[in-house]
Structure formats: structure tokens, C-alpha cells
Write an enzyme that holds these catalytic residues in place. Structure first.
Site, mmCIF file in Angstrom:
data_model
loop_
_atom_site.group_PDB
_atom_site.id
_atom_site.type_symbol
_atom_site.label_atom_id
_atom_site.label_comp_id
_atom_site.label_asym_id
_atom_site.label_seq_id
_atom_site.Cartn_x
_atom_site.Cartn_y
_atom_site.Cartn_z
ATOM 1 N N LYS A 196 0.859 -1.187 0.000
ATOM 2 C CA LYS A 196 0.000 0.000 0.000
ATOM 3 C C LYS A 196 0.892 1.232 0.000
ATOM 4 O O LYS A 196 1.512 1.564 1.004
ATOM 5 C CB LYS A 196 -0.919 0.026 1.227
ATOM 6 C CG LYS A 196 -1.958 1.162 1.139
ATOM 7 C CD LYS A 196 -2.320 1.725 2.479
ATOM 8 C CE LYS A 196 -1.282 2.627 3.066
ATOM 9 N NZ LYS A 196 -1.064 3.893 2.274
ATOM 10 N N GLU A 232 9.952 1.394 10.685
ATOM 11 C CA GLU A 232 10.925 2.480 10.515
ATOM 12 C C GLU A 232 10.137 3.765 10.680
ATOM 13 O O GLU A 232 9.409 4.180 9.783
ATOM 14 C CB GLU A 232 11.576 2.379 9.134
ATOM 15 C CG GLU A 232 12.875 3.157 9.030
ATOM 16 C CD GLU A 232 12.659 4.594 8.623
ATOM 17 O OE1 GLU A 232 12.656 5.462 9.538
ATOM 18 O OE2 GLU A 232 12.479 4.855 7.438
ATOM 19 N N CYS A 275 13.241 11.259 7.381
ATOM 20 C CA CYS A 275 13.370 10.889 8.790
ATOM 21 C C CYS A 275 14.811 10.977 9.258
ATOM 22 O O CYS A 275 15.081 11.078 10.452
ATOM 23 C CB CYS A 275 12.808 9.495 9.022
ATOM 24 S SG CYS A 275 13.553 8.229 7.972
ATOM 25 N N GLU A 284 9.844 16.689 14.877
ATOM 26 C CA GLU A 284 10.421 16.403 13.567
ATOM 27 C C GLU A 284 9.933 17.460 12.577
ATOM 28 O O GLU A 284 8.731 17.577 12.325
ATOM 29 C CB GLU A 284 10.019 15.004 13.109
ATOM 30 C CG GLU A 284 10.751 14.538 11.874
ATOM 31 C CD GLU A 284 10.492 13.071 11.572
ATOM 32 O OE1 GLU A 284 11.352 12.447 10.910
ATOM 33 O OE2 GLU A 284 9.444 12.542 11.981
#
Length: 489
Positions: free
Chosen positions: A184, A260, A294, A391
């Protein structure tokens, strides 16, 4: 780049779901729009998978699993090798496709195609190196036979920021191990995943081994699959919040999981560092993928004696970057993925400035259409600002000064995340001390990029579980089976 060429590249990609080796419309007939983030224009519409489509994909994967698990490892590897060669041969068109749907500059997008292809080349070689073991029991009366077997059908969920590489990083080891898959992709970037499915079909991947189901209802489509019982593995790259939800959904069926997740990477510059190398490393660590990674340097800690000079040099480099649509020659900074992403970045900058940070360059959105944000450097960023704990996922570099090594390490580790950290120093003892003390799964020592298909990628704490890439990447898709053999003596 002409509009005709762009339209041609988009038109040649299938817009249907890929299920059981066939291209098909969604059962409901629904579609969703794919947008060019540099203009806000609609590129095309693709089939919008629903639950019925998801179960069709799972049924195909489940049916194909026994045969695929028995497929000769050499042939599995050769499929990956052919797919690697096809990706490299089509680097230009696939890079352009990625630029159009995701926004990153064309040179960087083409670089991602090469990076993505390397996962297929690496795991093509690992397919024939799945080893077991044979040993004598301690009492000498029996023998231990250990073998490695594929986990089984896997659910792969990929993000929008690296739409090709995150697909190959998961598909490569799954194919090599003998696992079937349902992929997906992110709603924002389905075209790269659909193009990848077409490449694998052309490379000879048997029907049913891989299905690709783009959808606008990620949670509604994935949860029923994870709780069905036939999926045995889920591999996800994305936010920590979504990862927590997937872990909960995976618990009832006790699924193998690889996660992750988010990052909050510290970038440490000590006063003995080569300052030119540190600035270059910061540009790589901060501006790869426009900061939407990331692994992006999120907090730049610089020792007080060189902090002002470092910030000045970094500001000069950032202000010289050319911003624009990624298809234009010489562009180095493209748009953020959508309006919400730009609003988030602006909110973080406003908060830091409101707490006393100084804007050296940038600090606001770009001009015209699209979701552009100017490359930004902030100095004197207070530790209590949201920038230091969130982040960013954008082209904003907050510089925070520190006095001592222990202070820098404590600040770097003061986060729930632990994906990657960066460290610049010419002191060998400090390099080892700090590398060992940093609570991250990866460390870039005097370098601004750590990602490599031949190395294990992953984090600790709330940045995830498991590793992708390297020699251990295939282990995530393998179970260990032990056979005890009696009657030897």
C-alpha cells in the site's frame, strides 16, 4: 522540460490497481486525484482501493505463497537483477515521474531511482545466501538441523517522501526470501509504486507475488488485512503515531513487524571539527529531499566557540540554493508535499522566533503557486522551542550552541526518538566516546548521509523496530525452523 513530455511520462503509467498480476479498476469504481505539489495542479486520477480490493490482493498473495516459497533462490535473485537493470535503464523517465508527483528536484529524483535500484541488486545477491546450520547435540545422541523459511505473506506500507526507494527496500528482501506481498503506497505518491509494479512484472515476477493497492482510506484498508490471519508480516515506514496504531492492530495475530518510524536527528559539531566539512555535511543531512526525511538533521548543536561562524557559513550556503519547480534546470529546492506540511513548518519557525531565535536566512513561504518554503537558518534557538522536540520535515536548520561534550550528548539524547545522529570532530577519542553514547540506531561520523543498501538501516526507542538493508535486511522476512534428529548413536 516540456509539458508534452511530462504528460507522456504520466500517461504511460498504469492508473489501476495491480492485483494477482492483473491491472484492474477498484471494485467500487472509485478514483482519487494525484497532485503536483509544485503547482497544485492535478496530474491524473488513480484507482482507489477499498476493502474488497484489499482482500482480493491478500487472497492472491496467500494463494501464491506456497509456490513462491519453493521457487529456486537463484531465479528469485535473477528477477531482482532484471528489475535492477530495468530501473537503471529508465532512470530519466522514472525520476521525472517522481518529481511530478512528489516535488523533489529532478537530479535528486533520478538519484533516488539509482538508490532504489541498488536494493534490488543487493538482495538479488542475498537470495542465494540464505543459510541454515547443522550441529551435534551436547550429549552426542542427536543432531540439530536449522533451516530458514519465508515468513509468509507480508503487508508493506510505504511513505511519500521516498516513493521508489522505500518500495524496493521492502520488496527486495521479501522477494529474495520467498515472501508474497501486498503493497500500500502513500496516497500522495502512488504513481512510482505502480510504475515499480510494472517493472517487476516485466522482470518476470510471477502473478500474485506482488499486489499494489493505492487508496485514500489507508486505515480502513490495512486494518482488516492485519487482523485477517493470513498476513504474517507487516513492514511500515512512516510516522511514530501511525506505527503505534499498526503495532496494536498487529498484536492479536502476533505478526512479525518492522517499523521504521520518526526521527529527531541531532547534528553535533565540536570546535575541533573541520568546519568546511561540517557545513557540507549539514547541507547533506538537512537538505536531502528538501528536509522531508526521517534522517534529516533536525537539531544542529554547535560548540559555542564556532557556533556563530558555523551558522554564518550555513546561512550563506542555504541562501544560495535555487528554489523552484523540480523539473526546471538548476533547481535545488522543490516544494513541500502539501499545504499542511508547509503550515506545520511555519508554525515551528514562528514558535522558535517567538521564544528568541534569530532568523539568519529564510523564515517564510516561497512565492507563487505550490507549497514552497524558503531554506531557513535560525540561530540562538532555545532548547524549549518546539523545533528542538518536533520532527520538522522541511528546509529549516535550527542552530543551538553548547559548551561541553557531556552537555551536547545529553541534549542529543533528550528525545523519545533514536533513528540517526551526526557527529563532526577530528578527535579520535571523542569520536568513539560520543558515537557510543548517542542513543540512535545509526551514527554519521564526519559524514552527512548514512543511508546505503549494503548497511543496516533502523532506529531505537520510538524510531522503530528491526532493520532494513545490509546482511540483516533479509532476516526480517525469514523464520528459523529447527529439526531435531534422533537415533544417531
Amino acid at each position: 522540460m516540456t509539458a508534452d513530455r511530462e504528460a507522456q511520462v504520466v500517461d504511460q503509467v498504469p492508473k489501476q490497481l495491480f492485483i494477482g498480476g492483473e491491472w484492474r479498476d477498484a471494485a467500487s469504481g472509485a478514483t482519487f486525484k494525484v497532485e503536483d505539489p509544485s503547482t497544485g495542479a492535478v496530474l491524473c486520477e488513480v484507482a482507489d482501493a477499498g476493502v474488497d480490493d484489499a482482500f482480493a490482493a491478500l487472497t492472491a498473495a496467500d494463494a501464491a505463497q506456497p509456490t513462491w516459497a519453493a521457487h529456486p533462490p537463484r531465479e528469485r535473485g535473477e528477477i531482482l537483477r532484471r528489475a535492477y537493470e530495468l530501473l537503471m535503464a529508465r532512470q530519466d523517465e522514472l525520476g521525472l515521474l517522481m518529481t511530478l508527483e512528489m516535488g523533489k528536484p529532478l537530479a535528486e529524483a533520478k538519484g533516488e531511482i539509482a538508490y532504489a535500484a541498488e536494493f534490488f541488486r543487493w538482495f538479488a545477491e542475498e537470495a542465494v545466501r540464505i543459510e541454515g546450520g547443522y550441529s551435534v547435540s551436547p550429549d552426542g545422541r542427536s543432531r540439530f538441523l536449522v533451516m530458514r523459511r519465508p515468513v509468509g505473506p507480508a503487508m508493506l506500507i510505504t511513505p511519500w517522501n521516498f516513493p521508489m526507494a522505500m518500495g524496493t527496500r521492502k520488496i527486495g528482501p521479501a522477494v529474495a526470501a520467498g515472501c508474497t506481498m501486498v503493497l500500500k503506497p502513500a496516497q500522495q505518491t502512488p504513481l512510482s509504486a505502480l510504475a515499480l509494479a510494472a517493472v517487476l512484472k516485466e522482470a518476470g515476477l510471477p502473478d500474485g507475488v506482488l499486489s499494489v493497492i493505492p487508496t485514500s482510506d489507508a486505515g480502513g484498508v490495512t486494518e482488516p488485512l492485519l487482523t485477517d490471519g493470513r498476513i504474517r508480516k507487516v513492514s511500515f515506514t512512516g510516522s511514530t503515531a501511525v506505527g503505534r496504531t499498526l503495532l496494536k492492530q498487529s498484536a492479536d495475530q502476533v505478526l512479525r513487524t518492522s517499523m521504521e518510524l520518526g526521527g529527531n536527528a541531532p547534528f553535533l559539531v565540536f570546535d575541533d571539527a573541520d568546519l568546511d566539512a561540517a557545513v557540507e555535511g549539514a547541507m547533506l543531512a538537512k537538505m536531502r529531499n528538501i528536509g522531508e526525511a526521517c534522517t534529516a538533521a533536525n537539531r544542529i548543536y554547535v560548540q559555542a566557540g564556532v557556533a556563530e561562524e558555523f551558522a554564518r557559513r550555513l546561512g550563506e550556503r542555504m541562501s544560495a540554493l535555487r528554489m523552484g519547480r523540480g523539473t526546471e534546470e538548476g533547481v535545488q529546492v522543490g516544494p513541500l508535499i502539501d499545504a499542511r506540511a508547509r503550515e506545520k513548518v511555519q508554525g515551528l519557525v514562528d514558535d522558535a522566533v517567538g521564544r528568541g531565535a534569530r532568523v539568519l536566512v529564510g523564515g517564510g513561504p516561497g512565492d507563487g503557486a505550490g507549497y514552497f518554503y524558503r531554506p531557513t537558518v535560525l540561530a540562538d534557538v532555545p532548547q524549549e522551542s518546539r523545533l528542538a522536540h518536533t520532527e520538522i520535515f522541511g528546509p529549516v536548520a535550527p542552530v543551538i550552541s553548547f559548551e561541553s561534550e557531556s552537555e551536547a550528548v545529553a541534549a542529543a539524547n533528550d528525545t523519545e526518538y533514536g533513528l540517526v545522529s551526526y557527529l563532526f570532530t577530528r578527535d579520535l577519542g571523542r569520536a568513539f566516546r560520543v558515537s557510543e553514547a548517542l542513543e540512535t540506531g545509526m551514527v554519521g561520523l564526519n559524514q552527512g548521509i548514512v543511508s546505503n543498501p549494503a548497511a543496516p538501516f533502523g532506529g531505537v526507542k520510538h524510531s522503530g523496530l528491526g532493520r532494513e538493508g545490509g546482511r540483516v535486511g533479509i532476516d526480517e522476512f525469514l523464520e528459523t525452523k529447527y529439526v531435531g534428529i534422533a537415533g544417531i548413536d
